[in-house]
Design a protein around this motif. Structure first.
Motif, short mmCIF file in Angstrom:
data_model
loop_
_atom_site.label_atom_id
_atom_site.label_comp_id
_atom_site.label_asym_id
_atom_site.label_seq_id
_atom_site.Cartn_x
_atom_site.Cartn_y
_atom_site.Cartn_z
N MET A 45 62.82 66.16 19.85
CA MET A 45 63.23 65.33 20.98
C MET A 45 62.07 64.53 21.55
O MET A 45 62.23 63.39 21.94
N ALA A 46 60.88 65.13 21.60
CA ALA A 46 59.72 64.39 22.09
C ALA A 46 59.45 63.19 21.19
O ALA A 46 59.11 62.11 21.66
N ALA A 47 59.61 63.39 19.87
CA ALA A 47 59.37 62.30 18.91
C ALA A 47 60.38 61.17 19.12
O ALA A 47 60.03 59.99 19.12
N LEU A 48 61.66 61.52 19.31
CA LEU A 48 62.69 60.51 19.54
C LEU A 48 62.43 59.76 20.83
O LEU A 48 62.51 58.53 20.88
N LEU A 49 62.08 60.49 21.89
CA LEU A 49 61.83 59.85 23.18
C LEU A 49 60.66 58.87 23.08
O LEU A 49 60.72 57.76 23.62
N LYS A 50 59.61 59.25 22.37
CA LYS A 50 58.45 58.37 22.23
C LYS A 50 58.83 57.09 21.47
O LYS A 50 58.38 56.00 21.81
N VAL A 51 59.67 57.23 20.45
CA VAL A 51 60.14 56.04 19.71
C VAL A 51 60.95 55.14 20.63
O VAL A 51 60.78 53.91 20.64
N LEU A 52 61.85 55.72 21.43
CA LEU A 52 62.68 54.92 22.32
C LEU A 52 61.85 54.21 23.39
O LEU A 52 62.12 53.06 23.72
N LEU A 53 60.84 54.89 23.91
CA LEU A 53 59.96 54.25 24.89
C LEU A 53 59.21 53.09 24.26
O LEU A 53 59.03 52.03 24.89
N ARG A 54 58.78 53.27 23.02
CA ARG A 54 58.03 52.21 22.34
C ARG A 54 58.92 51.00 22.05
O ARG A 54 58.53 49.86 22.31
N VAL A 55 60.14 51.24 21.54
CA VAL A 55 61.01 50.10 21.22
C VAL A 55 61.52 49.44 22.49
O VAL A 55 61.77 48.22 22.51
N ALA A 56 61.67 50.20 23.58
CA ALA A 56 62.09 49.60 24.84
C ALA A 56 61.01 48.65 25.36
O ALA A 56 61.31 47.59 25.92
N GLU A 57 59.74 49.02 25.17
CA GLU A 57 58.65 48.13 25.59
C GLU A 57 58.58 46.91 24.67
O GLU A 57 58.31 45.79 25.15
N LYS A 58 58.84 47.09 23.38
CA LYS A 58 58.92 45.93 22.48
C LYS A 58 60.04 45.00 22.95
O LYS A 58 59.89 43.77 22.95
N ALA A 59 61.17 45.59 23.35
CA ALA A 59 62.30 44.80 23.85
C ALA A 59 61.91 44.03 25.10
O ALA A 59 62.26 42.85 25.26
N ALA A 60 61.18 44.68 26.00
CA ALA A 60 60.73 44.00 27.23
C ALA A 60 59.82 42.83 26.89
O ALA A 60 59.89 41.77 27.53
N ASN A 61 58.97 43.00 25.89
CA ASN A 61 58.09 41.89 25.48
C ASN A 61 58.90 40.70 24.99
O ASN A 61 58.59 39.55 25.30
N VAL A 62 59.95 40.98 24.20
CA VAL A 62 60.81 39.89 23.71
C VAL A 62 61.47 39.18 24.89
O VAL A 62 61.52 37.95 24.94
N ALA A 63 61.97 39.95 25.84
CA ALA A 63 62.62 39.35 27.02
C ALA A 63 61.66 38.46 27.79
O ALA A 63 62.03 37.37 28.24
N ARG A 64 60.42 38.90 27.92
CA ARG A 64 59.42 38.10 28.64
C ARG A 64 59.05 36.84 27.87
O ARG A 64 58.91 35.76 28.45
N VAL A 65 58.89 36.95 26.55
CA VAL A 65 58.56 35.79 25.72
C VAL A 65 59.64 34.72 25.85
O VAL A 65 59.36 33.53 25.99
N CYS A 66 60.90 35.15 25.82
CA CYS A 66 62.01 34.19 25.91
C CYS A 66 62.02 33.47 27.26
O CYS A 66 62.36 32.29 27.33
N ARG A 67 61.64 34.13 28.32
CA ARG A 67 61.63 33.47 29.62
C ARG A 67 60.41 32.58 29.77
O ARG A 67 60.44 31.60 30.51
N GLN A 68 59.33 32.88 29.09
CA GLN A 68 58.12 32.08 29.22
C GLN A 68 58.27 30.73 28.53
O GLN A 68 57.55 29.79 28.85
#
Length: 374
Positions: free
Chosen positions: A1-24
């Motif tokens: 579960m710790a491994a899955l959570l770490k992956v989800l946190l990482r991809v969520a931050e990647k997703a946030a980066n994409v959202a910010r790039v699109c607005r910039q």
């Protein structure tokens, strides 16, 4: 579960980066908006938009989580169709490819041959984010990935994301609208029961750094088999005599508004955008309840924040079911079964409405008041 959570946190931050790039990239962003139609349209809104950012984020999360946990591949679902129609009327199925170059080539077809924009998006998709401080410890839950499913809301409160109003968040205060209402939501549930057991919320537009660039904030929670862990501390109880605080949609039914105003006091009923943001306000203790009497939210809206609320001792119940039972806590939302009588997105609607809460006593008090409404 710790491994899955770490992956989800990482991809969520990647997703946030994409959202910010699109607005910039303002000229690019204007090209990305496309109206939903037919069965995929949310009935609540006159216009409901999907953006390429939505689709790209969803497929990126699906790609990276599926690569790490292939046994989950068929159970990683999201809000958006991955079919996108470009300005030439061509339908392109958006996926994340093995390499940045291949992804850029596919996105170029979506973006009417705009290679610069496609390269920018592909770079954001394939770029590793800055290190995410998970501090998850050694979470141990006796379930394998083959027993789990995932709901993704790539950008909740898309209308706020598109409008792009920049509001300053005040510590300890709920803010009704603005970019901060746009959230990336990733929820994990048990396939057998539909119980939400893990959630990640990323707020891409939390504050601006000294250079003027947006920075985000993330939240996570786990609740399963007696294990409870959350990045958010349980908020302090309101001072005695201050009354309950409810957050609603501005379109809520007048009878519900009136009942809650009588219970809480008019000044303690506030309105905010985005289902995910309103539930986050409950998680953070900015509101005691989020009440929605209509079926205008979906499993991808509520799964992730529901898991955080459970980790803190709260939950999300079906509004309609909870009105008809002496034990409203028993009407918890589940996430594994579609409503087969419905079509399109409505198969996964929280059709009976919902009530999100942290404190069971507050839930009982609210349901009692709502049962008395005309």
């Amino acid at each position: 579960m710790a491994a899955l959570l770490k992956v989800l946190l990482r991809v969520a931050e990647k997703a946030a980066n994409v959202a910010r790039v699109c607005r910039q990239e303002a000229p690019l962003f204007e090209l990305l908006v496309q109206e939903k139609t037919g069965d995929d349209k949310n009935k609540k809104f006159v216009q409901d938009f999907k953006t390429l950012a939505d689709v790209v984020i969803q497929e990126m999360i699906r790609h990276y989580v599926g690569a790490e946990f292939p046994e989950m591949g068929g159970f990683i679902q999201g809000e958006e169709s991955n079919k996108f129609e470009n300005g030439l009327g061509e339908s392109v199925v958006v996926t994340v490819c093995a390499s940045e170059t291949e992804t850029a080539a596919l996105l170029e077809a979506v973006l009417d041959g705009d290679s610069t924009a496609a390269a920018l998006l592909a770079k954001a998709i394939h770029q590793d984010p800055a290190a995410v401080d998970t501090n998850t410890g050694d979470l141990s839950i006796p379930h394998s990935p083959s027993e789990l499913g995932i709901w993704i809301d790539p950008i909740d409160a898309t209308s706020q994301y598109i409008e792009g109003r920049e509001m300053v968040l005040e510590e300890g205060h709920l803010s009704p609208s603005g970019l901060h209402c746009a959230l990336v939501l990733i929820g994990v549930y048990l396939r057998s029961t539909g119980e939400p057991i893990m959630g990640v919320i990323n707020q891409p537009f939390n504050y601006k750094d000294p250079s003027g660039r947006w920075q985000g904030k993330h939240f996570w929670g786990v609740s399963c088999e007696g294990v409870r862990a959350c990045s958010v501390s349980l908020p302090e109880s309101p001072a005695e005599g201050t009354g309950l605080r409810a957050v609603l949609s501005s379109s809520e039914k007048p009878a519900v508004k009136k009942a809650l105003a009588s219970l809480c006091g008019p000044d303690n009923v506030t309105y905010a955008s985005g289902a995910g943001y309103k539930i986050l306000c409950v998680i953070l203790g900015l509101a005691d309840l989020y009440v929605l009497s209509e079926g205008s939210t979906f499993k991808w809206d509520s799964c992730a924040p529901h898991a955080l609320l459970r980790a803190l001792g709260g939950g999300i119940v079906d509004y309609t079911e909870s009105l008809g039972t002496p034990e409203p806590r028993g009407a918890q939302l589940t996430y594994h079964q579609p409503r087969t009588q419905n079509k399109g997105a409505d198969c996964w609607a929280n059709q009976g409405g919902l009530v999100a809460y942290l404190d069971c006593k507050a839930l009982g008090t609210a349901i009692e008041a709502l049962n008395l409404k005309p």
